[in-house]
Design a protein around this motif. Structure first.
Motif, PDB file in Angstrom:
ATOM      1  N   TRP A 165      32.762  33.632  29.338  1.00 45.10           N
ATOM      2  CA  TRP A 165      33.419  33.892  30.613  1.00 45.10           C
ATOM      3  C   TRP A 165      33.246  35.365  30.965  1.00 45.10           C
ATOM      4  CZ3 TRP A 165      35.178  29.854  33.374  1.00 45.10           C
ATOM      5  CH2 TRP A 165      35.495  28.680  32.708  1.00 45.10           C
ATOM      6  N   SER A 166      33.594  35.721  32.185  1.00 50.85           N
ATOM      7  CA  SER A 166      33.372  37.093  32.659  1.00 50.85           C
ATOM      8  C   SER A 166      34.229  38.128  31.937  1.00 50.85           C
ATOM      9  CB  SER A 166      33.618  37.183  34.172  1.00 50.85           C
ATOM     10  OG  SER A 166      34.916  36.732  34.506  1.00 50.85           O
ATOM     11  N   ASP A 167      35.223  37.692  31.142  1.00 49.48           N
ATOM     12  CA  ASP A 167      36.007  38.635  30.338  1.00 49.48           C
ATOM     13  C   ASP A 167      35.523  38.698  28.900  1.00 49.48           C
ATOM     14  OD1 ASP A 167      36.829  36.167  29.439  1.00 49.48           O
ATOM     15  OD2 ASP A 167      38.977  36.526  29.695  1.00 49.48           O
ATOM     16  N   GLY A 168      34.436  37.989  28.568  1.00 46.26           N
ATOM     17  CA  GLY A 168      33.859  38.045  27.235  1.00 46.26           C
ATOM     18  C   GLY A 168      34.296  36.957  26.291  1.00 46.26           C
ATOM     19  N   VAL A 169      35.264  36.136  26.682  1.00 42.84           N
ATOM     20  CA  VAL A 169      35.728  35.051  25.821  1.00 42.84           C
ATOM     21  C   VAL A 169      34.717  33.904  25.877  1.00 42.84           C
ATOM     22  CG1 VAL A 169      37.560  33.342  25.456  1.00 42.84           C
ATOM     23  CG2 VAL A 169      38.138  35.700  26.085  1.00 42.84           C
ATOM     24  N   PRO A 170      34.362  33.296  24.737  1.00 43.47           N
ATOM     25  CA  PRO A 170      33.366  32.219  24.747  1.00 43.47           C
ATOM     26  C   PRO A 170      33.792  31.030  25.602  1.00 43.47           C
ATOM     27  CG  PRO A 170      33.669  33.041  22.521  1.00 43.47           C
ATOM     28  CD  PRO A 170      34.739  33.687  23.368  1.00 43.47           C
ATOM     29  N   PHE A 171      32.823  30.464  26.315  1.00 38.46           N
ATOM     30  CA  PHE A 171      33.001  29.203  27.031  1.00 38.46           C
ATOM     31  C   PHE A 171      32.596  28.086  26.080  1.00 38.46           C
ATOM     32  CE2 PHE A 171      30.966  25.712  29.361  1.00 38.46           C
ATOM     33  CZ  PHE A 171      31.979  25.344  30.231  1.00 38.46           C
ATOM     34  N   THR A 172      33.494  27.117  25.854  1.00 38.08           N
ATOM     35  CA  THR A 172      33.220  26.047  24.904  1.00 38.08           C
ATOM     36  C   THR A 172      33.561  24.691  25.516  1.00 38.08           C
ATOM     37  OG1 THR A 172      35.417  25.951  23.895  1.00 38.08           O
ATOM     38  CG2 THR A 172      33.886  27.637  23.053  1.00 38.08           C
ATOM     39  N   ALA A 173      33.298  23.655  24.726  1.00 36.28           N
ATOM     40  CA  ALA A 173      33.621  22.301  25.161  1.00 36.28           C
ATOM     41  C   ALA A 173      35.110  22.135  25.408  1.00 36.28           C
ATOM     42  CB  ALA A 173      33.142  21.296  24.118  1.00 36.28           C
ATOM     43  N   GLU A 174      35.949  22.948  24.764  1.00 35.79           N
ATOM     44  CA  GLU A 174      37.397  22.860  24.967  1.00 35.79           C
ATOM     45  C   GLU A 174      37.780  23.248  26.398  1.00 35.79           C
ATOM     46  OE1 GLU A 174      40.130  21.732  23.347  1.00 35.79           O
ATOM     47  OE2 GLU A 174      38.640  20.805  22.059  1.00 35.79           O
ATOM     48  N   ASP A 175      36.996  24.112  27.036  1.00 32.82           N
ATOM     49  CA  ASP A 175      37.265  24.452  28.438  1.00 32.82           C
ATOM     50  C   ASP A 175      37.021  23.244  29.334  1.00 32.82           C
ATOM     51  OD1 ASP A 175      37.928  27.371  28.426  1.00 32.82           O
ATOM     52  OD2 ASP A 175      35.956  27.491  27.486  1.00 32.82           O
ATOM     53  N   VAL A 234      35.933  41.768  48.091  1.00 32.74           N
ATOM     54  CA  VAL A 234      34.814  42.338  47.340  1.00 32.74           C
ATOM     55  C   VAL A 234      34.677  41.630  45.989  1.00 32.74           C
ATOM     56  CG1 VAL A 234      33.837  44.436  46.341  1.00 32.74           C
ATOM     57  CG2 VAL A 234      35.201  44.557  48.453  1.00 32.74           C
ATOM     58  N   ALA A 235      33.453  41.203  45.688  1.00 35.04           N
ATOM     59  CA  ALA A 235      33.137  40.596  44.392  1.00 35.04           C
ATOM     60  C   ALA A 235      32.165  41.516  43.659  1.00 35.04           C
ATOM     61  CB  ALA A 235      32.533  39.216  44.571  1.00 35.04           C
ATOM     62  N   ARG A 236      32.470  41.794  42.402  1.00 31.59           N
ATOM     63  CA  ARG A 236      31.628  42.702  41.603  1.00 31.59           C
ATOM     64  C   ARG A 236      30.803  41.923  40.576  1.00 31.59           C
ATOM     65  NH1 ARG A 236      34.159  42.675  36.814  1.00 31.59           N
ATOM     66  NH2 ARG A 236      36.399  42.256  36.769  1.00 31.59           N
ATOM     67  N   ARG A 237      29.800  42.587  40.029  1.00 34.16           N
ATOM     68  CA  ARG A 237      28.891  41.969  39.061  1.00 34.16           C
ATOM     69  C   ARG A 237      29.642  41.505  37.807  1.00 34.16           C
ATOM     70  NH1 ARG A 237      25.546  45.747  38.807  1.00 34.16           N
ATOM     71  NH2 ARG A 237      23.646  44.828  39.666  1.00 34.16           N
ATOM     72  N   ASN A 238      29.301  40.334  37.329  1.00 29.14           N
ATOM     73  CA  ASN A 238      29.834  39.792  36.085  1.00 29.14           C
ATOM     74  C   ASN A 238      29.004  40.336  34.920  1.00 29.14           C
ATOM     75  OD1 ASN A 238      30.573  38.262  33.858  1.00 29.14           O
ATOM     76  ND2 ASN A 238      30.020  36.289  34.752  1.00 29.14           N
ATOM     77  N   PRO A 239      29.596  41.151  34.038  1.00 27.09           N
ATOM     78  CA  PRO A 239      28.800  41.741  32.946  1.00 27.09           C
ATOM     79  C   PRO A 239      28.345  40.724  31.907  1.00 27.09           C
ATOM     80  CG  PRO A 239      31.117  42.290  32.676  1.00 27.09           C
ATOM     81  CD  PRO A 239      30.990  41.625  34.019  1.00 27.09           C
ATOM     82  N   TYR A 240      28.920  39.530  31.929  1.00 27.94           N
ATOM     83  CA  TYR A 240      28.556  38.495  30.958  1.00 27.94           C
ATOM     84  C   TYR A 240      27.744  37.364  31.597  1.00 27.94           C
ATOM     85  CZ  TYR A 240      31.802  40.690  27.695  1.00 27.94           C
ATOM     86  OH  TYR A 240      32.436  41.575  26.853  1.00 27.94           O
ATOM     87  N   TYR A 241      27.176  37.623  32.773  1.00 26.32           N
ATOM     88  CA  TYR A 241      26.408  36.562  33.422  1.00 26.32           C
ATOM     89  C   TYR A 241      25.214  36.196  32.552  1.00 26.32           C
ATOM     90  CZ  TYR A 241      24.490  33.769  37.235  1.00 26.32           C
ATOM     91  OH  TYR A 241      24.019  32.727  38.014  1.00 26.32           O
ATOM     92  N   TRP A 242      24.858  34.938  32.543  1.00 20.06           N
ATOM     93  CA  TRP A 242      24.051  34.313  31.492  1.00 20.06           C
ATOM     94  C   TRP A 242      22.672  33.874  31.950  1.00 20.06           C
ATOM     95  CZ3 TRP A 242      23.842  29.314  33.462  1.00 20.06           C
ATOM     96  CH2 TRP A 242      24.833  29.035  34.418  1.00 20.06           C
ATOM     97  N   LYS A 243      22.182  34.462  33.038  1.00 17.34           N
ATOM     98  CA  LYS A 243      20.840  34.166  33.515  1.00 17.34           C
ATOM     99  C   LYS A 243      20.005  35.446  33.509  1.00 17.34           C
ATOM    100  CE  LYS A 243      22.448  30.342  36.404  1.00 17.34           C
ATOM    101  NZ  LYS A 243      22.486  29.696  37.731  1.00 17.34           N
ATOM    102  N   VAL A 244      18.721  35.302  33.213  1.00 12.11           N
ATOM    103  CA  VAL A 244      17.818  36.449  33.145  1.00 12.11           C
ATOM    104  C   VAL A 244      16.541  36.117  33.896  1.00 12.11           C
ATOM    105  CG1 VAL A 244      18.751  37.234  30.926  1.00 12.11           C
ATOM    106  CG2 VAL A 244      16.794  35.683  30.969  1.00 12.11           C
ATOM    107  N   ASP A 245      15.805  37.173  34.282  1.00 21.33           N
ATOM    108  CA  ASP A 245      14.510  36.975  34.928  1.00 21.33           C
ATOM    109  C   ASP A 245      13.407  36.977  33.864  1.00 21.33           C
ATOM    110  OD1 ASP A 245      13.819  39.592  34.248  1.00 21.33           O
ATOM    111  OD2 ASP A 245      14.178  40.399  36.255  1.00 21.33           O
ATOM    112  N   PRO A 246      12.152  36.701  34.222  1.00 19.56           N
ATOM    113  CA  PRO A 246      11.072  36.620  33.226  1.00 19.56           C
ATOM    114  C   PRO A 246      10.818  37.923  32.472  1.00 19.56           C
ATOM    115  CG  PRO A 246      10.420  35.485  35.225  1.00 19.56           C
ATOM    116  CD  PRO A 246      11.702  36.200  35.544  1.00 19.56           C
TER     117      PRO A 246
END
Length: 649
Positions: free
Chosen positions: A123-133, A284-296
């Motif tokens: 998640w955007s606060d650094g806590v893992p996203f799991t199946a429990e969510d 205003v929405a700011r960048r998510n430091p934990y966003y999980w997509k990258v470019d090539p």
């Protein structure tokens, strides 16, 4: 739709202990150096989603501004920064792709769907996203009465017939009692309410009575009616709400100063951070430091620093901002007719290029006649098919197309578009001739022969034959066109009162069955399977019969009404369609449904929707040249706005 396992290929690179392959925005590098954040390779999942960029590897920086128009426009933020489901549509709207889930499998009869989540996704606060969510969303939100809003379209009636099981930290299994061949496609489409990837358990449990026995008391102390009301606000259950409190997840914020948003983490590329007053005010929405997509090249997305949603009242203000070059890439609202008229001048002024937007609507102006009106006398009028045919024949569609739509489009009823595999010539082309003489004769044959001193026909009670047409206030072209329709009907001796209302009021009037004729959404133009509600009373968007919709949801509900046999046959066909994973069999069922819709003719259409033009600043990159507009494909989100970037001067 292919029911097979889809697995996203792993990235052809991996971070090493000596040096991370991944790169990040300078502001995040600075925060990591100050120990405010872990290094980038520790923030990304083990298998980040690799995006193939539209044009080129981007650069970090800049602000993307969009116009959020009127009340209830929360779908703009959702369709821009809020679409991160388990599976998503690809940019071309051709196939389903893994997203938050790195892979999925479907059994042979479409009753069991297994999703593998990305290990290390946070998640955007650094806590893992799991199946429990996901389990928290299903068990504690969706299945908790009305806490999660209306049941999603894939949910069996009464929220029964489906179970969700967690198998380890990263595996979620959906098991349906009956085949649900439309499940994945529905998950990837637009969602009115939050879904499986929108509820961080660790942040929301304290607002939920199941985990906090004092939740109700705490909510009441803060002025809420119940813990459910507080939870729905803080969790942002309803995607369409756009008042400041809903976007900030706060009750009655002080809008005279900067207000920070409630810190509820998300999986989105940008996280709503604050609201700033001004002219116009902005969220205003700011960048998510934990966003999980990258470019090539291994750059963590998004490229753009922040997104601002400007609060504006109407299309006129949006036009002004476009003329001043304030707005960034935008299609929503820009494709409205009042702004389309100004697009050539906006493009000529410079600073923007055109974005071709292909509509998926079945019609520009579908007039839905309420078949379940509570007043027997009004219902007798509204349910007369011959009356609707007469009113259709009276409309001079070519005049409306020429004046309101600049000559673009063709006369058309509410039906799948010619480009759709579900095109029905009979439904699309019937009752289109402009034939006032025949229309008058049909009204005479129906018994409306008596007239008052002004030449208006009288109904069976001796009152003037009058119909009220509801239009959207934020779409002035609707009112202009319906005013022309009213003039055509006046020639028949029928008085039509055109009443513009806000979008929310329109939906409230339809939901409460307090209307006669309303302009509906025009869905079902490309996909008559997922948008069959345009022709069958399945959802609240089926404006032609709200009481039938209530019966479909719950036959015992107050003010519900069982549909007539022909519509019951449509519902039975749709049930068969939902059970069939075979696209060809689905198409045959749709054809039968549309044949019945043609027989009943519940709605009158005006014309086909011509391609529209959105705007893209000339320094915006990685935005496709062409985009389809549909709630099933909630553009621009499926094109991955996190890859958009602003080129430096």
């Amino acid at each position: 739709m292919a029911l097979a396992a889809l697995v996203l290929v792993a990235l052809p690179f991996a971070p090493t202990a000596a040096q991370s392959f991944y790169r990040e925005a300078p502001e995040l590098t600075a925060r990591a150096l100050r120990k405010e954040l872990p290094p980038v390779d520790q923030r990304l999942p083990k298998n980040p989603l690799l995006l193939q960029v539209e044009e080129e590897i981007g650069r970090y920086g800049g602000t993307w501004r969009l116009g959020m128009v009127g009340k209830g426009d929360g779908l703009l933020p959702y369709r821009t920064i809020g679409y991160e489901p388990l599976v998503r549509w690809d940019a071309a709207w051709r196939r389903l792709m893994p997203n938050v889930a790195q892979s999925y499998q479907v059994n042979g009869n479409a009753t069991v769907f297994t999703f593998q989540l990305r290990p290390g996704l946070r998640w955007s606060d650094g806590v893992p996203f799991t199946a429990e969510d996901v389990r928290f969303w299903f068990d504690d939100v969706l299945m908790e009465g009305e806490l999660g809003g209306e049941p999603p379209h894939w949910m069996p009636r009464g929220r029964q017939g489906v179970q969700v099981r967690v198998e380890g930290e990263h595996t979620v299994v959906f098991r349906f009692d009956q085949p649900n061949a439309l499940f994945l496609a529905t998950l990837a489409g637009g969602q009115d309410f939050g879904g499986a990837t929108d509820y961080p358990q660790h942040a929301l449990k304290r607002f939920h009575r199941r985990y906090n026995p004092d939740a109700d008391h705490e909510a009441l102390d803060l002025g809420f009616k119940s813990w459910e009301e507080r939870f729905q606000l803080v969790a942002r259950v309803n995607n369409s709400q756009s008042d400041a409190g809903s976007l900030l997840r706060k009750r009655n914020p002080d809008l005279s100063s900067v207000v920070a948003a409630e810190p509820v983490p998300t999986l989105n590329a940008w996280v709503i951070d604050r609201r700033e007053p001004g002219d116009p005010a902005r969220v205003v929405a700011r960048r998510n430091p934990y966003y999980w997509k990258v470019d090539p090249a291994g750059n963590q997305l998004p490229y753009i620093d922040q997104v601002e949603f400007l609060e504006i009242a109407n299309a006129q203000q949006l036009k002004g901002l476009l003329m001043r070059g304030v707005i960034g890439m935008q299609a929503r609202h820009v494709t409205g007719q009042s702004i389309q008229d100004e697009i050539p001048a906006i493009l000529e002024r410079g600073g923007y290029r055109a974005l071709t937007v292909l509509p998926s609507d079945s019609n520009t102006l579908p007039l839905a006649f309420n078949q379940t009106h509570p007043d027997p006398a009004r219902r007798a009028i509204l349910t007369s098919k011959d009356l609707r045919i007469a009113l259709s024949l009276a409309i001079n569609r070519r005049a409306i197309i020429d004046r309101v739509y600049n000559g673009q489009g063709e006369p058309y009823q509410m039906a799948p578009r010619p480009e759709s595999r579900y095109f029905s010539a009979r439904l699309a082309r019937q009752h289109l001739d402009h034939d006032p003489r025949r229309a008058n004769a049909m009204l005479d044959a129906l018994g409306f022969t008596a007239r008052d001193g002004e030449g208006f026909r009288l109904d069976s009670s001796g009152d003037r034959f009058r119909l009220t047409l509801l239009t959207r206030r934020d779409r002035p072209h609707q009112t202009e066109a319906m005013t022309m329709v009213a003039r055509d009907w006046r020639q028949l001796g029928v008085e039509a009162l055109v009443r513009p209302v806000d979008r929310k009021e329109l939906r409230d009037l339809v939901a409460s069955n307090r209307y006669e004729v309303a302009l509906s959404s025009g869905d079902g133009g490309m996909d008559a399977v997922l948008e069959a509600y345009a022709y069958v009373p399945l959802l609240h968007e089926s404006f032609f019969a709200p009481a039938w919709v209530r019966w479909v949801d719950d036959p015992g509900a107050p003010d519900s009404e069982q549909p007539p046999p022909s519509v019951m046959e449509q519902l039975a066909l749709y049930a068969k369609l939902q059970e069939s994973p075979d696209p060809e069999l689905q198409a045959r069922h749709v054809s039968s449904i549309l044949d019945i819709a043609a027989d009943q003719f519940f709605s009158i259409g005006i014309s086909t929707q011509a391609p529209r033009t959105g705007v893209v600043p000339t320094d915006f990159r990685n935005v496709p040249r062409l985009m389809t507009e549909s709630w099933l494909y909630p553009a621009p989100a499926p094109t991955n706005p996190s890859q958009y970037f602003i080129a430096p001067p």
